[in-house]
Design a protein around this motif. Structure first.
Motif, PDB file in Angstrom:
ATOM      1  N   GLN A 100       0.811  -1.229   0.000  1.00 33.87           N
ATOM      2  CA  GLN A 100       0.000   0.000   0.000  1.00 33.87           C
ATOM      3  C   GLN A 100       0.842   1.277   0.000  1.00 33.87           C
ATOM      4  N   GLU A 104       0.780   3.816  -3.086  1.00 38.49           N
ATOM      5  CA  GLU A 104       0.271   5.181  -2.840  1.00 38.49           C
ATOM      6  C   GLU A 104       1.314   6.214  -3.256  1.00 38.49           C
ATOM      7  N   GLU A 105       2.576   5.899  -2.946  1.00 38.15           N
ATOM      8  CA  GLU A 105       3.673   6.795  -3.351  1.00 38.15           C
ATOM      9  C   GLU A 105       3.670   6.943  -4.878  1.00 38.15           C
ATOM     10  N   MET A 107       1.104   6.552  -6.938  1.00 37.88           N
ATOM     11  CA  MET A 107      -0.066   7.340  -7.361  1.00 37.88           C
ATOM     12  C   MET A 107       0.133   8.822  -7.039  1.00 37.88           C
ATOM     13  N   ASP A 108       0.745   9.105  -5.863  1.00 36.86           N
ATOM     14  CA  ASP A 108       1.026  10.502  -5.500  1.00 36.86           C
ATOM     15  C   ASP A 108       1.999  11.148  -6.481  1.00 36.86           C
ATOM     16  N   ALA A 123      -7.033   0.765  -1.374  1.00 36.98           N
ATOM     17  CA  ALA A 123      -6.256   2.010  -1.292  1.00 36.98           C
ATOM     18  C   ALA A 123      -4.995   1.953  -2.139  1.00 36.98           C
ATOM     19  N   SER A 124      -4.594   0.756  -2.551  1.00 36.97           N
ATOM     20  CA  SER A 124      -3.345   0.571  -3.287  1.00 36.97           C
ATOM     21  C   SER A 124      -3.508   0.615  -4.799  1.00 36.97           C
ATOM     22  N   GLN A 126      -6.134   1.877  -8.453  1.00 38.45           N
ATOM     23  CA  GLN A 126      -7.284   2.613  -8.967  1.00 38.45           C
ATOM     24  C   GLN A 126      -8.370   1.654  -9.448  1.00 38.45           C
TER      25      GLN A 126
END
Ligand code: RAM
Length: 340
Positions: A100, A104-105, A107-108, A123-124, A126
């Protein structure tokens, strides 16, 4: 006049070439496809389908494998990828939650993240490109175990790694089915063993199941690596009456599939491998282009596979479902073995 015509012709040709070079939906985009582990034909076949579809749309597709089938090894791969800033990463997760922070990193950092085959938590990602619903896989496998065992007796599961997101979801769904339906009451699941999607470990784990449960009837392996190892060992073991089923690649199961005593696997299942790769590529490209964000209810066209709608997944995230489970037996295994 002649000169003018040829200049015009050249201009038309150049324009034509330029438009065909620019016609792809993913021209110049960089996509990284991350499998669970190297040396598994399943991921090679999926990657070929993904590459062919991605490249036909103008994308550059890099296929990357971790050192082993663990989340840690995938985190190393992701670290490296994030520094290269691809447009998208499409991953088959070795663990539900452990990726995760890294994903997330990504996606950010503006990288689109899709998952195929094995889903990291909502959360990990799309969107998850799911081959078949979890319940669809579980029902197919449970009914195969029921049928092959003759409705009763001991059976075991030979899985991939203990952390594998997809196998664990299927095994949980199988257990839920056994609880919910009286039909399976006389089937006894004696053990879930883990071969880690390594041929030798899968063979060793199969041998341990045979040794520990002399009256075992069926081994169900929801992994292409596991089923092949189990089917081979059982078939090579003189006088062994255990039968094997699960999820397999026709090309890897050809020698073991048949209804007679000489074959260890009466039948097994999978889905369309070329379509899985293709579907994953088109979904990832749709994310890159902003045609979808991965939200429930969005629709997009997955090339010649047609139109798909994003739906809610069992884990609360979203998914696109490719299609049904395919059954392979002695009537069709040879034909499909030519394909995958
Ligand atoms: C193995 C892998 C893969 C799974 C198949 C069925 O190749 O574990 O993730 O989907 O089996």
């Amino acid at each position: 006049m002649k000169k003018l015509l040829s200049v015009l012709l050249v201009a038309l040709l150049v324009a034509g070439l330029m438009t065909s070079a620019l016609a792809g939906a993913a021209d110049g985009k960089k996509i990284a496809l991350v499998g669970k582990s190297a040396g598994n034909a399943f991921f090679e076949v999926a990657a070929n389908g993904f590459k062919a579809a991605g490249e036909a749309e103008g994308a550059k597709v890099d296929v990357v494998y971790p050192e082993d089938a663990t989340a840690d090894a995938q985190i190393k791969v992701l670290d490296n990828l994030i520094s290269q800033q691809p447009d998208a990463i499409c991953i088959s997760a070795n663990d539900v939650n452990a990726l995760q922070a890294k994903l997330e990193e990504a996606m950010d950092a503006g990288i689109k993240v899709s998952a195929f085959d094995s889903a990291p938590n909502p959360a990990s990602r799309q969107v998850f490109i799911n081959q078949v619903t979890n319940d669809g896989v579980a029902l197919g496998l449970m009914d195969a175990v029921y049928d092959i065992a003759g409705g009763e007796g001991k059976w075991a599961i030979l899985s991939a790694t203990s952390q594998a997101a997809n196998q664990n979801a299927w095994i949980d769904a199988m257990k839920a089915l056994m609880e919910a339906d009286e039909k399976y009451a006389k089937l006894e699941l004696v053990e879930v063993a883990y071969g880690d999607d390594e041929p030798q470990k899968s063979t060793d784990q199969t041998q341990a199941l045979l040794d520990n449960y002399p009256d075992l009837k069926v081994i169900c392996a929801p992994t292409t690596v596991g089923i092949m190892a189990a089917a081979k060992l059982v078939q090579d073991t003189e006088g062994c009456a255990v039968k094997v089923t699960g999820l397999g690649m026709p090309s890897e199961m050809l020698a073991y599939t048949g209804a007679d005593d000489a074959h260890s696997c009466p039948y097994f299942f999978l889905w369309s491998m070329p379509d899985l790769g293709k579907m994953a590529a088109y979904t990832t490209i749709a994310l890159i282009n902003g045609d979808i964000t991965g939200a429930e209810g969005e629709t997009f066209t997955a090339g010649d596979l047609g139109e798909y709608t994003i739906t809610k997944a069992d884990d609360g995230g979203t998914q696109v479902i490719l299609g049904p489970l395919f059954k392979f037996d002695e009537s069709n295994v040879e034909e499909f073995a030519k394909l995958y």
